[in-house]
Design a protein around this motif. Structure first.
Motif, mmCIF file in Angstrom:
data_model
loop_
_atom_site.group_PDB
_atom_site.id
_atom_site.type_symbol
_atom_site.label_atom_id
_atom_site.label_comp_id
_atom_site.label_asym_id
_atom_site.label_seq_id
_atom_site.Cartn_x
_atom_site.Cartn_y
_atom_site.Cartn_z
ATOM 1 N N GLU A 107 0.852 -1.191 0.000
ATOM 2 C CA GLU A 107 0.000 0.000 0.000
ATOM 3 C C GLU A 107 0.887 1.241 0.000
ATOM 4 O OE1 GLU A 107 -4.080 1.505 2.235
ATOM 5 O OE2 GLU A 107 -2.794 -0.003 3.180
ATOM 6 N N LYS A 108 0.874 1.947 -1.102
ATOM 7 C CA LYS A 108 1.758 3.101 -1.272
ATOM 8 C C LYS A 108 0.944 4.400 -1.276
ATOM 9 C CE LYS A 108 5.223 0.426 -3.773
ATOM 10 N NZ LYS A 108 4.571 -0.879 -3.497
ATOM 11 N N PRO A 109 1.582 5.523 -0.973
ATOM 12 C CA PRO A 109 0.850 6.788 -0.883
ATOM 13 C C PRO A 109 0.249 7.213 -2.222
ATOM 14 C CG PRO A 109 3.218 7.150 -0.753
ATOM 15 C CD PRO A 109 3.020 5.683 -0.646
ATOM 16 N N GLN B 121 -3.248 11.152 0.334
ATOM 17 C CA GLN B 121 -2.758 9.978 1.067
ATOM 18 C C GLN B 121 -3.714 9.661 2.217
ATOM 19 O OE1 GLN B 121 -1.396 10.314 4.435
ATOM 20 N NE2 GLN B 121 -2.103 12.434 4.358
ATOM 21 N N GLN C 8 -2.240 4.090 4.476
ATOM 22 C CA GLN C 8 -1.001 4.130 3.708
ATOM 23 C C GLN C 8 0.173 4.558 4.590
ATOM 24 O OE1 GLN C 8 -2.103 6.845 0.591
ATOM 25 N NE2 GLN C 8 -3.383 5.332 -0.481
ATOM 26 N N ASP D 223 3.588 2.463 5.555
ATOM 27 C CA ASP D 223 4.914 3.061 5.386
ATOM 28 C C ASP D 223 5.731 2.937 6.664
ATOM 29 O OD1 ASP D 223 6.447 5.235 3.485
ATOM 30 O OD2 ASP D 223 6.763 5.682 5.603
#
Length: 332
Positions: A88-90, A148, A152, A156
């Protein structure tokens, strides 16, 4: 809102004060949305190459510091970089904010992409006396950027913890990019084991500095003239974490402003003296890449400040302390 809490100095019952230093170690990952390698790459590499000199200066004067490291920099190679990256990325609304877009241009190793890797220098920091590695998030994450999500951010930060633990340390301190934070996000960090963070300077000049040009100008002038006072403080709790506000950003030497350089040193010395006399914390911070271009002159300025720290240490018991040590002392 801050919820009270005792200062570290009062927890010992002494008015000695503390000199806290933190560095934002980010390489090009922290600048990729604001500049280019062509424009600023030399500064990044110069700053990285001067880390041994920086550490030697810290050791000479007994300076304790926290290094907020972008998690990407703990990777030895691209395989590790990809392996630790969260699924899960921004999803920033402004696409250039997203550092993952740079993965396509990142080589397999530091030799191929020196602007994106720094593991040997991270190891130098780990081995240096009185230095602690904190987190600058995994990907240089912007907590308050549009688009975002909290989920997320948690992914991170979990990645940042995972790669740090596999590097044989558990990060306790947090230096959030651009000092962006909010209560929900700090709760996530506390859940992951973080105990303290650096917040933005708690002063009227700094509170809305990103919204008003005239406040940005005042912030710049505040580095040379005492517009905002000492910015020394007591450490307090904020929810489940300890809040260690920044006091000042140590601006690098600028040739066009060389005539003001003595004023910059005078300004910081005045703040340090106030903290020492009143049993408060003075928290100075900068980036390793700030040494790029005029590194020796910037280190010379630090030497003057550290020599003054030793004077204050002898006269008032002013102590050098990193964020982790300050938090442990505050809890006592």
């Amino acid at each position: 809102m801050k919820t009270g809490g005792d200062s570290a100095s009062s927890s010992k019952g002494k008015k000695n004060g503390f000199f806290c230093i933190s560095l934002d170690f980010e390489m090009f990952w922290g600048l990729q949305d604001a500049t280019t390698i062509k424009a600023y790459g030399k500064n990044i590499l110069d700053g990285k190459s001067m880390i041994p000199e920086q550490l030697a200066l810290f050791t000479e004067f007994g300076i304790h510091a926290t290094w907020g490291v972008v998690g990407f920099l703990l990777a030895h190679n691209k395989e590790e970089l990809l392996r630790y990256a969260p699924n899960e990325k921004p999803t920033y609304s402004i696409a250039r904010r997203n550092p993952y877009r740079r993965f396509a241009e990142v080589g397999e190793s530091e030799e191929e992409s020196p602007y994106y890797y720094a593991r040997p220098m991270v190891d130098r920091v780990i081995d240096a006396p009185n230095q602690k590695l904190g987190s600058h998030t995994f990907s240089h994450y912007y907590c308050n950027e549009a688009g975002q999500t909290l989920s997320q951010f948690e992914a991170d930060m979990q990645a940042a913890v995972n790669i740090a633990v596999d590097t044989a340390y558990a990060p306790l301190s947090l230096v959030l990019p651009r000092n962006q934070c909010n209560d929900e996000y700090l709760s996530v960090c506390a859940k992951l084991g973080f105990t303290c963070y650096r917040s933005e300077e708690d002063n009227w000049i700094y509170r809305n500095v990103k919204k008003e040009f005239w406040l940005r100008a005042l912030r710049y002038l505040d580095s040379y003239f005492p517009l905002s006072g000492s910015n020394a403080h007591k450490v307090s709790t904020h929810g489940e974490m300890w809040d260690i506000p920044g006091s000042a950003f140590l601006r690098p030497f600028e040739p066009r402003l060389r005539v003001l350089e003595p004023l910059k040193i005078w300004r910081i010395k005045g703040q340090m003296l106030y903290a020492a006399k009143h049993g408060l914390v003075y928290h100075l911070y900068w980036h390793p890449h700030n040494l790029g271009g005029n590194g020796e002159k910037s280190l010379s300025a630090q030497r003057k400040l550290f020599a003054y720290y030793k004077e204050l240490n002898q006269k008032y018991g002013f102590e050098s302390i990193n964020m982790e040590e300050l938090t442990a002392l505050s809890k006592a």
